[in-house]
Write a protein that holds these residues in place. Structure first.
Motif, short mmCIF file in Angstrom:
data_model
loop_
_atom_site.label_atom_id
_atom_site.label_comp_id
_atom_site.label_asym_id
_atom_site.label_seq_id
_atom_site.Cartn_x
_atom_site.Cartn_y
_atom_site.Cartn_z
N LYS A 104 0.83 -1.21 0.00
CA LYS A 104 0.00 0.00 0.00
C LYS A 104 0.87 1.26 0.00
O LYS A 104 0.48 2.29 -0.58
N VAL A 105 2.03 1.19 0.64
CA VAL A 105 2.95 2.34 0.63
C VAL A 105 3.56 2.50 -0.76
O VAL A 105 3.70 3.63 -1.26
N ASN A 106 3.89 1.39 -1.39
CA ASN A 106 4.43 1.45 -2.76
C ASN A 106 3.42 2.06 -3.73
O ASN A 106 3.79 2.83 -4.62
N TYR A 107 2.13 1.71 -3.56
CA TYR A 107 1.10 2.27 -4.43
C TYR A 107 1.05 3.79 -4.28
O TYR A 107 0.92 4.52 -5.27
N LEU A 108 1.15 4.27 -3.04
CA LEU A 108 1.14 5.71 -2.81
C LEU A 108 2.37 6.37 -3.43
O LEU A 108 2.27 7.45 -4.05
N MET A 109 3.53 5.74 -3.28
CA MET A 109 4.76 6.28 -3.87
C MET A 109 4.61 6.45 -5.38
O MET A 109 5.04 7.46 -5.94
N GLU A 110 3.98 5.46 -6.02
CA GLU A 110 3.76 5.55 -7.46
C GLU A 110 2.74 6.63 -7.79
O GLU A 110 2.92 7.40 -8.73
#
Length: 345
Positions: free
Chosen positions: A282-288
């Protein structure tokens, strides 16, 4: 109409409390909320709503028997990386509500990872039975589309949470940088030692006041204390229980280094530079989605100098989100309110 709201509430987690407050702000006035909480008294005192203990079977049955609607109130409730117990519990509550004929809503969810066949089956079954479904990231939407479920997709509701200023923050030395780390298997003692040394080096180079911000005391506070006792310069541990103040805190901060999803969302909303340390997809999705720099903890550099240099470069030359982008994300996050409005039509 009465709505039972279920989520990870009453556990002192700033992100989940912010989701609850966002939901209560978006709930139509015709709907009376009943919140299932790990600490009913505290939830009642904080929000002034009817509450029941989330582990009391009799209380939950009483709430369901006197209600019209059941809502999963945001977050990553259906994932089995932490444990199998969580998705079975939340899925079981949803299934019970459906069996009793309540309208059921999966609201602002992050679905997955779901590695166990049982939890995948349970999640699919209860979502297929929902009156409405909204998700907060495209990966959740992709998974649901494979199950022939068409969710509303919109940014996390906390983008739209109204913030409040924090008294005394302006009196602390500037510039200020916020740090949020949480306990997690990926944050091993060697990695924590590397990050602590990187923070020491970063502080020496920038002369910043480091503000350590636990979002959940039971998981974050010990780490914050262990870092604080080693910092050579100005620092302070900031503990805030009010979600609006927690969000408003980032107004007075130049940059945030965060593990928790909502530490990064709150910081980005308040025009604070964000650097992510990801422990979860979920953090990676936000980073993207909002193009912020960071590392997966699993691939964290082993040299503290590499980390502190990256932070220094971003601190000096990086940009925060522009106001138009923040406004767009905030406006789109209010789409989650639309499925709540349809419950009273």
């Amino acid at each position: 109409m009465r709505a039972v709201i279920s989520g990870y509430y009453g556990k002192g987690n700033g992100g989940d409390e912010a989701l609850l407050m966002s939901l209560l702000q978006m709930l139509p006035p015709e709907i009376e909320p009943i919140v299932l909480s790990g600490n009913p008294r505290k939830t009642y005192e904080q929000y002034g709503v009817e509450t029941y203990h989330n582990r009391s079977g009799l209380a939950i049955l009483q709430a369901l028997n006197t209600s019209d609607i059941f809502i999963w109130g945001g977050g990553s409730l259906m994932q089995d990386v932490t444990s199998l117990a969580s998705p079975i519990y939340y899925g079981g509550l949803m299934a019970l509500a459906q069996q009793k004929g309540l309208k059921t809503v999966a609201w602002a969810q992050g679905i997955g990872p779901l590695n166990n066949p049982l939890t995948r089956w349970l999640t699919r079954q209860v979502l297929l039975g929902c009156t409405a479904v909204s998700v907060r990231d495209y990966k959740s939407a992709e998974l649901l589309s494979k199950w022939h479920i068409n969710p509303l997709i919109a940014p996390d509701p906390v983008w739209a949470l109204k913030s409040k200023s924090v008294l005394g923050l302006a009196d602390l030395p500037a510039p200020r940088v916020a740090v949020n780390l949480r306990s997690h298997p990926l944050l091993t003692p060697p990695r924590l030692k590397i990050l602590t040394q990187a923070l020491i080096d970063f502080q020496k180079a920038t002369r910043t006041c480091l503000l350590l911000v636990p979002f959940q005391a039971s998981q974050d506070l010990e780490i914050a204390r262990s870092i604080a006792e080693k910092l050579p310069g100005s620092h302070k541990i900031i503990q805030l229980e009010n979600p609006q103040q927690l969000k408003g805190f980032f107004k007075g901060v130049e940059m945030a280094i965060g593990m928790r999803l909502h530490s990064l969302i709150m910081a980005a909303t308040e025009e604070c530079k964000c650097f992510a340390l990801s422990y979860d997809p979920k953090v990676n999705y936000l980073m993207e989605e909002i193009d912020i720099p960071g590392w997966d903890l699993a691939q964290l550099p082993t040299d503290p100098n590499t980390i502190s240099t990256a932070w220094l470069e971003y601190f000096v030359n990086g940009d925060s989100l522009i106001k138009d982008r923040i406004q767009s994300l905030t406006d789109r996050s209010l789409m989650h309110q639309e499925i709540l409005k349809k419950l009273v039509i």
